[in-house]
Motif scaffolding. Structure first.
Motif, PDB file in Angstrom:
ATOM      1  N   LYS A   1       0.847  -1.192   0.000  1.00 33.72           N
ATOM      2  CA  LYS A   1       0.000   0.000   0.000  1.00 33.72           C
ATOM      3  C   LYS A   1       0.886   1.246   0.000  1.00 33.72           C
ATOM      4  N   GLY A   2       0.622   2.153  -0.948  1.00 40.18           N
ATOM      5  CA  GLY A   2       1.475   3.318  -1.110  1.00 40.18           C
ATOM      6  C   GLY A   2       1.526   4.212   0.114  1.00 40.18           C
ATOM      7  N   VAL A   3       0.413   4.311   0.863  1.00 33.52           N
ATOM      8  CA  VAL A   3       0.394   5.199   2.033  1.00 33.52           C
ATOM      9  C   VAL A   3       1.332   4.708   3.133  1.00 33.52           C
ATOM     10  N   GLU A   4       1.735   3.449   3.059  1.00 33.30           N
ATOM     11  CA  GLU A   4       2.621   2.883   4.083  1.00 33.30           C
ATOM     12  C   GLU A   4       4.089   2.892   3.655  1.00 33.30           C
ATOM     13  N   ALA A   5       4.359   3.380   2.420  1.00 34.45           N
ATOM     14  CA  ALA A   5       5.713   3.249   1.855  1.00 34.45           C
ATOM     15  C   ALA A   5       6.623   4.367   2.340  1.00 34.45           C
TER      16      ALA A   5
ATOM     17  N   LEU B   1      -4.372  -7.888  -0.013  1.00 34.90           N
ATOM     18  CA  LEU B   1      -3.294  -7.384   0.817  1.00 34.90           C
ATOM     19  C   LEU B   1      -3.849  -6.587   2.012  1.00 34.90           C
ATOM     20  N   GLY B   2      -3.325  -6.893   3.215  1.00 38.23           N
ATOM     21  CA  GLY B   2      -3.719  -6.164   4.405  1.00 38.23           C
ATOM     22  C   GLY B   2      -2.667  -5.143   4.803  1.00 38.23           C
ATOM     23  N   ALA B   3      -2.941  -4.422   5.883  1.00 41.62           N
ATOM     24  CA  ALA B   3      -2.001  -3.420   6.377  1.00 41.62           C
ATOM     25  C   ALA B   3      -0.695  -4.085   6.786  1.00 41.62           C
ATOM     26  N   GLY B   4       0.403  -3.426   6.450  1.00 37.50           N
ATOM     27  CA  GLY B   4       1.712  -3.939   6.842  1.00 37.50           C
ATOM     28  C   GLY B   4       2.151  -5.174   6.083  1.00 37.50           C
TER      29      GLY B   4
END
Length: 392
Positions: free
Chosen positions: A57-61, A83-86
């Motif tokens: 996820k781009g917001v986590e990159a 795909l989940g968070a992290g």
């Protein structure tokens, strides 16, 4: 006599449009497309990675962010989860991007230990994802006539999942050389005979355009021989005779063709070489009678028959394309007929080939252009821009 432009207009009127047929994709290269073709699928059919790396996820990159690798997506073998968070999925170029991911971080910006990755470089703006349909979408018309199909077009058709292709049928041309003086290559000529070269040069010219050429037996200088050979032209889309179209005692082509019912469109053109040119219809089939001199026949093939064939194949009514080139040296004034001079273009300049006798094939073979001189063209100085037609 008529002008070259007038002769071309007559020939365009004679040039019947050919029907189309369907051929396998493997046989479509070089053929003329007959009807528009639409894509039968979307390309790519899914969002695909443009790089080897990790989908997440781009917001986590963020720099130094860590992710757990939960799967792998390869070309032809996508990862089917969400795909989940992290989480991240190992991904390769061309592979489907998993649901939930909107960015691919390239593998050079990642450090991996077991199932854990750490981003070692700051996030780049590119997402490294090719969206579904970025190339084309199902139903898009991507190729339309008039078009000669190139290797790139064939690749596109394959990606469109087009298995058979609608193309213009190849024109069938019957070529008849005439004259008692001719024998075929490989035969033993008599003391007063020469080799029939025109048929083979014209056949090569027409076949390079995609035509099917039938070189018929040499027609002798008798009415019975000509009638017999004309009888072998059945099924042709165009009949081309070579020689025998002038007004000598042994020039019988026009007379025999008229006896067989030819409707003549014109005879004689104000040009050099190629003045004794004839055209019309024989039993509904267009027929062109070329001069017998080798260079005259080949020049007329370039100036008249190639544009005629392009018209038959759906490419429109256009004369042979011309380029403008400066003269490398002075040239003398031209006479009363349009002159197609054998010439060579080199280093951006054009030079006439000197000897312009219409029997000299060696001069034609070492030329790569025809310099076009209008009637009564005055002397031209070096550096003057002139028209030319490129030849093979």
């Amino acid at each position: 006599m008529i002008t070259v432009a007038q002769a071309l207009e007559h020939l365009f009127e004679l040039a019947d449009a050919l029907p189309h047929e369907t051929v396998p994709l493997r046989d479509a290269a070089g053929r003329m497309l007959a009807v528009p073709v639409a894509a039968t699928r979307t390309q790519p059919p899914f969002a695909a990675s443009s790089m080897d790396g990790y989908a997440l996820k781009g917001v986590e990159a963020d720099l130094h962010a860590q992710f757990k690798v939960v799967g792998e997506s390869a070309a032809g073998h996508g990862w089917t989860g969400t795909l989940g968070a992290g989480q991240a999925v190992r991904i390769f170029t061309g592979a489907p991007v998993p649901d939930g991911a909107d960015k691919v971080v390239i593998q050079e910006d990642v450090e991996r230990t077991g199932d854990l990755i750490t981003l070692t470089d700051g996030p780049e703006p590119k997402d490294n994802i090719r969206p579904a349909g970025v190339d084309f979408e199902q139903g898009n018309v991507l190729l339309a006539p008039p078009r000669r199909l190139s290797s790139g077009d064939v690749a596109l058709l394959a990606a469109m999942n087009v298995v058979t292709v609608p193309v213009i049928r190849k024109p069938v041309i019957a070529v008849i050389a005439t004259g008692d003086e001719l024998v075929m290559p490989g035969e033993d000529p008599g003391a007063d005979q020469i080799i029939a070269s025109n048929s083979f040069g014209l056949a090569a010219m027409f076949e390079a355009m995609g035509a099917v050429v039938r070189i018929l037996p040499v027609a002798r200088d008798t009415k019975s021989s000509l009638i017999t050979v004309f009888g072998l032209t059945r099924g042709a889309d165009l009949i081309v005779t070579i020689g025998g179209a002038s007004v000598g005692d042994h020039d019988l082509v026009a007379e025999v063709a008229a006896d067989l019912g030819m409707d003549q469109a014109f005879y004689k053109v104000a040009m050099r070489p190629g003045k004794p040119l004839m055209a019309g219809r024989l039993h509904g089939v267009p027929m062109v009678g070329l001069p017998g001199n080798p260079v005259s026949a080949m020049v007329c093939g370039t100036v008249f028959l190639q544009p005629m064939l392009r018209t038959m194949m759906g490419l429109g009514r256009t004369p042979a394309p011309r380029v403008q080139v400066p003269l490398a040296a002075d040239i003398a004034a031209n006479g009363p007929r349009e002159h197609y001079m054998r010439a060579t273009i080199a280093k951006g300049q054009i030079t006439d080939a000197g000897l312009q006798d219409s029997s000299l094939l060696t001069v034609l073979a070492r030329s790569n252009a025809l310099m076009v001189r209008p009637p009564h063209d005055p002397p031209r100085m070096a550096g003057t821009v002139v028209d030319a037609i490129l030849i093979d």
